[in-house]
Motif scaffolding. Structure first.
Motif, PDB file in Angstrom:
ATOM      1  N   ASP A 144       0.834  -1.208   0.000  1.00  0.00           N
ATOM      2  CA  ASP A 144       0.000   0.000   0.000  1.00  0.00           C
ATOM      3  C   ASP A 144       0.872   1.262   0.000  1.00  0.00           C
ATOM      4  OD1 ASP A 144      -2.210  -1.628   0.073  1.00  0.00           O
ATOM      5  OD2 ASP A 144      -2.529  -1.419   2.238  1.00  0.00           O
ATOM      6  N   MET A 145       1.957   1.240   0.760  1.00  0.00           N
ATOM      7  CA  MET A 145       2.862   2.380   0.819  1.00  0.00           C
ATOM      8  C   MET A 145       3.494   2.632  -0.548  1.00  0.00           C
ATOM      9  SD  MET A 145       4.304   4.668   2.825  1.00  0.00           S
ATOM     10  CE  MET A 145       4.338   4.095   4.517  1.00  0.00           C
ATOM     11  N   ARG A 146       3.925   1.559  -1.194  1.00  0.00           N
ATOM     12  CA  ARG A 146       4.530   1.698  -2.521  1.00  0.00           C
ATOM     13  C   ARG A 146       3.528   2.272  -3.527  1.00  0.00           C
ATOM     14  NH1 ARG A 146       5.740  -3.512  -3.429  1.00  0.00           N
ATOM     15  NH2 ARG A 146       7.545  -3.353  -2.057  1.00  0.00           N
ATOM     16  N   GLN A 147       2.282   1.844  -3.402  1.00  0.00           N
ATOM     17  CA  GLN A 147       1.259   2.305  -4.329  1.00  0.00           C
ATOM     18  C   GLN A 147       0.933   3.785  -4.126  1.00  0.00           C
ATOM     19  OE1 GLN A 147      -2.936   0.973  -3.894  1.00  0.00           O
ATOM     20  NE2 GLN A 147      -2.701   0.153  -5.953  1.00  0.00           N
ATOM     21  N   ILE A 148       0.741   4.213  -2.880  1.00  0.00           N
ATOM     22  CA  ILE A 148       0.370   5.612  -2.644  1.00  0.00           C
ATOM     23  C   ILE A 148       1.524   6.540  -3.008  1.00  0.00           C
ATOM     24  CG2 ILE A 148       1.071   5.668  -0.204  1.00  0.00           C
ATOM     25  CD1 ILE A 148      -2.012   7.356  -1.828  1.00  0.00           C
ATOM     26  N   LYS A 149       2.768   6.113  -2.801  1.00  0.00           N
ATOM     27  CA  LYS A 149       3.911   6.920  -3.235  1.00  0.00           C
ATOM     28  C   LYS A 149       3.917   7.080  -4.756  1.00  0.00           C
ATOM     29  CE  LYS A 149       7.269   6.070   0.472  1.00  0.00           C
ATOM     30  NZ  LYS A 149       8.589   5.470   0.796  1.00  0.00           N
ATOM     31  N   SER A 150       3.582   5.997  -5.452  1.00  0.00           N
ATOM     32  CA  SER A 150       3.531   6.068  -6.915  1.00  0.00           C
ATOM     33  C   SER A 150       2.437   7.028  -7.375  1.00  0.00           C
ATOM     34  CB  SER A 150       3.284   4.675  -7.502  1.00  0.00           C
ATOM     35  OG  SER A 150       4.343   3.808  -7.205  1.00  0.00           O
ATOM     36  N   TYR A 151       1.287   7.007  -6.707  1.00  0.00           N
ATOM     37  CA  TYR A 151       0.186   7.916  -7.064  1.00  0.00           C
ATOM     38  C   TYR A 151       0.601   9.377  -6.884  1.00  0.00           C
ATOM     39  CZ  TYR A 151      -3.294   4.158  -7.404  1.00  0.00           C
ATOM     40  OH  TYR A 151      -4.015   3.060  -7.793  1.00  0.00           O
ATOM     41  N   ILE A 152       1.288   9.680  -5.792  1.00  0.00           N
ATOM     42  CA  ILE A 152       1.698  11.059  -5.534  1.00  0.00           C
ATOM     43  C   ILE A 152       2.715  11.523  -6.568  1.00  0.00           C
ATOM     44  CG2 ILE A 152       2.918  12.545  -3.894  1.00  0.00           C
ATOM     45  CD1 ILE A 152       1.628  10.857  -1.644  1.00  0.00           C
ATOM     46  N   ARG A 197      -4.204  12.546  -0.944  1.00  0.00           N
ATOM     47  CA  ARG A 197      -3.211  11.471  -1.081  1.00  0.00           C
ATOM     48  C   ARG A 197      -2.202  11.521   0.068  1.00  0.00           C
ATOM     49  NH1 ARG A 197      -4.089   9.131  -5.953  1.00  0.00           N
ATOM     50  NH2 ARG A 197      -4.795  10.435  -7.690  1.00  0.00           N
ATOM     51  N   MET A 198      -1.836  12.707   0.514  1.00  0.00           N
ATOM     52  CA  MET A 198      -0.891  12.816   1.629  1.00  0.00           C
ATOM     53  C   MET A 198      -1.509  12.315   2.927  1.00  0.00           C
ATOM     54  SD  MET A 198       2.026  13.730   0.584  1.00  0.00           S
ATOM     55  CE  MET A 198       2.791  14.062   2.166  1.00  0.00           C
ATOM     56  N   ARG A 199      -2.816  12.541   3.111  1.00  0.00           N
ATOM     57  CA  ARG A 199      -3.474  11.979   4.300  1.00  0.00           C
ATOM     58  C   ARG A 199      -3.434  10.454   4.264  1.00  0.00           C
ATOM     59  NH1 ARG A 199      -7.126  16.318   3.451  1.00  0.00           N
ATOM     60  NH2 ARG A 199      -8.588  14.955   2.329  1.00  0.00           N
ATOM     61  N   SER A 200      -3.667   9.883   3.089  1.00  0.00           N
ATOM     62  CA  SER A 200      -3.579   8.423   2.944  1.00  0.00           C
ATOM     63  C   SER A 200      -2.161   7.942   3.224  1.00  0.00           C
ATOM     64  CB  SER A 200      -4.002   8.005   1.538  1.00  0.00           C
ATOM     65  OG  SER A 200      -5.345   8.302   1.295  1.00  0.00           O
ATOM     66  N   PHE A 201      -1.183   8.667   2.695  1.00  0.00           N
ATOM     67  CA  PHE A 201       0.219   8.292   2.906  1.00  0.00           C
ATOM     68  C   PHE A 201       0.568   8.284   4.395  1.00  0.00           C
ATOM     69  CE2 PHE A 201       4.458  10.030   3.808  1.00  0.00           C
ATOM     70  CZ  PHE A 201       5.239   8.977   3.370  1.00  0.00           C
ATOM     71  N   ARG A 202       0.163   9.341   5.114  1.00  0.00           N
ATOM     72  CA  ARG A 202       0.494   9.433   6.532  1.00  0.00           C
ATOM     73  C   ARG A 202      -0.224   8.362   7.349  1.00  0.00           C
ATOM     74  NH1 ARG A 202       0.992  15.197   5.280  1.00  0.00           N
ATOM     75  NH2 ARG A 202       3.128  15.795   5.867  1.00  0.00           N
ATOM     76  N   PHE A 203      -1.451   8.035   6.966  1.00  0.00           N
ATOM     77  CA  PHE A 203      -2.166   6.968   7.673  1.00  0.00           C
ATOM     78  C   PHE A 203      -1.458   5.624   7.482  1.00  0.00           C
ATOM     79  CE2 PHE A 203      -5.211   3.448   7.400  1.00  0.00           C
ATOM     80  CZ  PHE A 203      -5.724   3.471   8.680  1.00  0.00           C
ATOM     81  N   ILE A 204      -1.096   5.318   6.242  1.00  0.00           N
ATOM     82  CA  ILE A 204      -0.424   4.045   5.962  1.00  0.00           C
ATOM     83  C   ILE A 204       0.930   4.001   6.654  1.00  0.00           C
ATOM     84  CG2 ILE A 204       0.584   2.616   4.137  1.00  0.00           C
ATOM     85  CD1 ILE A 204      -1.629   3.701   2.288  1.00  0.00           C
TER      86      ILE A 204
END
Length: 351
Positions: A144-152, A197-204
């Motif tokens: 999940d972390m790898r995916q959200i970083k890619s989205y950002i 997306r940053m909120r998702s990143f920080r949660f993960i």
């Protein structure tokens, strides 16, 4: 003339387990029995067996899958012989390879059980099984972390926003995060998208850190001896040690390194027909998650251990991927050795 029973009659039950129903085939030692469907309830199966096959010695088998081991534990509590098998280990005849139904699968399992051709997998105890769930949750968070970083990064690329050189790497420092928070867009909607997306990143990120901490603490507390033995090996950190203990269980159950390497998938694949002999690389059958962690740990081992570093350099000039697999196999051998001998590993010195 009176007849007397000279041997205990035997009942062999093959079960094709699904979430909403079970397909069950009952075969005795003198007949093939019958196939029927039932609700997924071990207690109802016990009632059926007691009613129609009282006095039989009962053996059951089903394939490992999403339904776990709860049925297996229920069957054992009834005094039955229960087995859970790897689906790939069930032999299928010619037609059975191309025709698959729940009834055929149940009959096939009962037949193979009756003929004694099945070998069960190692069923973990509930304590280790639930530790495994925590380890796999951490692995899910990594994805999940790898995916959200890619989205950002994809959003930045799409709008032509160049990342400063000091932040253009895989490590997302606090400075980089503050830089992302301070970005301005022409319209508020672009800013809202990035902030979401940053909120998702920080949660993960917070979940990832919390799960990693709990995993290390639990493993060190409940499997302290084996955990500390594994940690003595250069390259094996807290997370890798926790993964080994949760996914592989007690390593003492493996007779030798050949058996362990075959289970993990660090044994060579070979194909021979007549005079033709080909090495097909690593075996296709593997515990892919554990194998990936061992290969990752091998890169750390060649930096921390002079002996492992010398072994790696001896093979320099060859295919790097093949060499690191050799190192991983050596690391796996050390892992088994320290557990079996209960002796911490001591870093060797290059002469």
């Amino acid at each position: 003339m009176d007849t007397q029973i000279t041997a205990t009659p035997k009942l062999y039950i093959g079960i094709d387990i699904h979430k909403r129903s079970w397909k069950v085939h009952c075969a005795t030692d003198i007949g093939m029995g019958k196939t029927f469907s039932m609700v997924p309830d071990a207690y109802q199966l016990e009632s059926y067996v007691n009613k129609y096959y009282g006095g039989h010695h009962v053996s059951t088998v089903y394939e490992a899958g999403c339904c776990g081991y709860s049925a297996h534990r229920c069957f054992e509590s009834y005094g039955w012989d229960s087995m859970v098998v790897n689906p790939a280990d069930v032999f299928r005849r010619g037609k059975e390879r191309h025709t698959k139904t729940d009834s055929i699968d149940a009959q096939l399992l009962a037949r193979e059980l009756k003929d004694g051709r099945l070998a069960g997998i190692e069923v973990p105890d509930p304590k280790r099984e639930q530790l495994r769930s925590l380890f796999r949750r951490r692995n899910d968070l990594v994805k999940d972390m790898r995916q959200i970083k890619s989205y950002i990064k994809m959003q930045l690329l799409y709008y032509g926003i160049k990342v400063p050189e000091q932040y253009d790497n895989d490590h997302w420092s606090h400075g980089f995060r503050h830089w992302l928070d301070a970005l301005d867009f022409e319209f508020q909607t672009g800013k809202e998208s990035l902030e979401s997306r940053m909120r998702s990143f920080r949660f993960i990120d917070r979940e990832f850190r919390d799960v990693s901490t709990q995993l290390r603490k639990w493993t060190k507390k409940h499997y302290k001896e084996d955990y500390m033995l594994l940690r003595s090996i250069p390259g094996i950190g807290p997370i890798v040690a926790s993964g080994i203990l949760s996914e592989l269980g007690d390593l003492r159950r493996f007779r030798n390194i050949k058996q362990l390497a075959g289970y993990v998938g660090l044994s060579p694949g070979i194909y021979q027909s007549g005079d033709t002999l080909k090495h097909t690389g690593m075996a296709m059958r593997a515990h892919r998650l554990v194998r990936s962690y061992f290969i990752e740990a091998s890169w750390q081992a060649i930096r921390a251990d002079p002996i492992m570093q010398r072994y790696y350099r001896k093979h320099q000039g060859k295919n790097v991927k093949k060499v690191i697999v050799k190192v991983a196999r050596k690391l796996l051998s050390r892992t088994l050795a320290v557990i079996k001998t209960r002796t911490p590993y001591e870093i060797g010195v290059v002469e």
